[in-house]
Design a protein around this motif. Sequence first.
Motif, PDB file in Angstrom:
ATOM      1  N   GLN A 199      19.203  13.819  37.250  1.00  0.00           N
ATOM      2  CA  GLN A 199      18.411  14.304  38.377  1.00  0.00           C
ATOM      3  C   GLN A 199      18.387  15.833  38.392  1.00  0.00           C
ATOM      4  O   GLN A 199      17.331  16.444  38.620  1.00  0.00           O
ATOM      5  N   GLY A 200      19.522  16.450  38.155  1.00  0.00           N
ATOM      6  CA  GLY A 200      19.570  17.909  38.101  1.00  0.00           C
ATOM      7  C   GLY A 200      18.675  18.464  37.011  1.00  0.00           C
ATOM      8  O   GLY A 200      17.964  19.455  37.215  1.00  0.00           O
ATOM      9  N   THR A 201      18.704  17.813  35.865  1.00  0.00           N
ATOM     10  CA  THR A 201      17.858  18.241  34.747  1.00  0.00           C
ATOM     11  C   THR A 201      16.382  18.099  35.084  1.00  0.00           C
ATOM     12  O   THR A 201      15.566  18.978  34.771  1.00  0.00           O
ATOM     13  N   GLU A 202      16.032  17.009  35.772  1.00  0.00           N
ATOM     14  CA  GLU A 202      14.635  16.769  36.143  1.00  0.00           C
ATOM     15  C   GLU A 202      14.143  17.808  37.141  1.00  0.00           C
ATOM     16  O   GLU A 202      13.017  18.317  37.030  1.00  0.00           O
ATOM     17  N   VAL A 203      14.960  18.149  38.126  1.00  0.00           N
ATOM     18  CA  VAL A 203      14.583  19.167  39.109  1.00  0.00           C
ATOM     19  C   VAL A 203      14.372  20.512  38.410  1.00  0.00           C
ATOM     20  O   VAL A 203      13.390  21.225  38.677  1.00  0.00           O
ATOM     21  N   ALA A 204      15.290  20.845  37.509  1.00  0.00           N
ATOM     22  CA  ALA A 204      15.163  22.106  36.775  1.00  0.00           C
ATOM     23  C   ALA A 204      13.885  22.134  35.945  1.00  0.00           C
ATOM     24  O   ALA A 204      13.172  23.144  35.907  1.00  0.00           O
ATOM     25  N   LYS A 205      13.583  21.017  35.284  1.00  0.00           N
ATOM     26  CA  LYS A 205      12.365  20.948  34.465  1.00  0.00           C
ATOM     27  C   LYS A 205      11.119  21.185  35.309  1.00  0.00           C
ATOM     28  O   LYS A 205      10.185  21.880  34.891  1.00  0.00           O
ATOM     29  N   LYS A 206      11.082  20.595  36.500  1.00  0.00           N
ATOM     30  CA  LYS A 206       9.923  20.775  37.380  1.00  0.00           C
ATOM     31  C   LYS A 206       9.737  22.239  37.753  1.00  0.00           C
ATOM     32  O   LYS A 206       8.616  22.768  37.721  1.00  0.00           O
ATOM     33  N   LEU A 207      10.831  22.898  38.124  1.00  0.00           N
ATOM     34  CA  LEU A 207      10.741  24.315  38.480  1.00  0.00           C
ATOM     35  C   LEU A 207      10.323  25.164  37.288  1.00  0.00           C
ATOM     36  O   LEU A 207       9.490  26.079  37.417  1.00  0.00           O
ATOM     37  N   ILE A 208      10.876  24.849  36.129  1.00  0.00           N
ATOM     38  CA  ILE A 208      10.531  25.602  34.917  1.00  0.00           C
ATOM     39  C   ILE A 208       9.055  25.435  34.575  1.00  0.00           C
ATOM     40  O   ILE A 208       8.355  26.411  34.266  1.00  0.00           O
TER      41      ILE A 208
END
Length: 300
Positions: A199-208
């Motif tokens: 989930q943390g990785t997915e949130v980061a990907k969205k922001l990136i």
Amino acid sequence: MKDQAHTLRKILDHGKNISGPRVVSVTSGKGGVGKTSMVVNMAVLLASMGKKVLILDADLGLANIDVMLGLTPKYNIRHVLNGERMIEEILLKGPHDIDIIPASSGIQELVDLSYDQQLSFMNALDYFDGNLDYMIVDTGAGISKNVMYFNAASQRIVVIATPEPTSMTDAYALIKVLRKGYGVKRFSLVINNVQSVPQGTEVAKKLILVCEKFLGDVTLDMLGSIPHDLYISECIRNQKTFVDTYPSGDTTKRLARIVKQMDRSHPSYNAGSLQFFMKRIFFKEVKGQGNAEQRLSGSY
């Protein structure tokens, strides 16, 4: 006037020296994402690694660091700015010998301080010269002038966000303002309060992806994520750090990896001494006054 010119010359000379402590701002687009808790626990981990750490509570209207650690300051940054106390007289000692510059409630924007107050604060930072590895700046939340200036002056900007849509939206807004208004292109990212690493990785990907699409040349370095942990709230209520209270916990281990990664990857952007950090905040172009170099030389 001669003394002021001497002080400014010293500050400007310091700005040419890229050695010195690392200045890291920890910031967020909205409140309630665990920013101050992250600052305190990062500082403890760095101190446990043998680093000499100073926390600057830069949330000038709503001081939080001392409250989180159960400390009661007798004096604060206002007394230094007004010339009533030396900076060593207002320092608080936190866990692991961390130094803390406590904030003051209701203080005006730093950029609105008088010229003498600005010089007073920068001179005060000489106290730490040569005896500091990190200064961690706990900024306010949002996009006020103070928040922007502290971030833009730091060597590394660590943006704290959570999986909540409002947190992600506000984190993007913060990054956008710093890019468009202050020319900042590189940020570090920590996602807090996640249910899982994916989930943390997915949130980061969205922001990136959003930053790449709309801001183009902005770089977000994902440092890691911190799990949702009820013990963190317990530690905040008890005014204790969770890395000391639960040193073997998963949350502590994850934050320790983030801190070690941050320590290894010292950024080359915005390098400078503590005086240079404050110079970047204070000595912007001032209408009718010229910039710092012009005021120093008397050429304006």
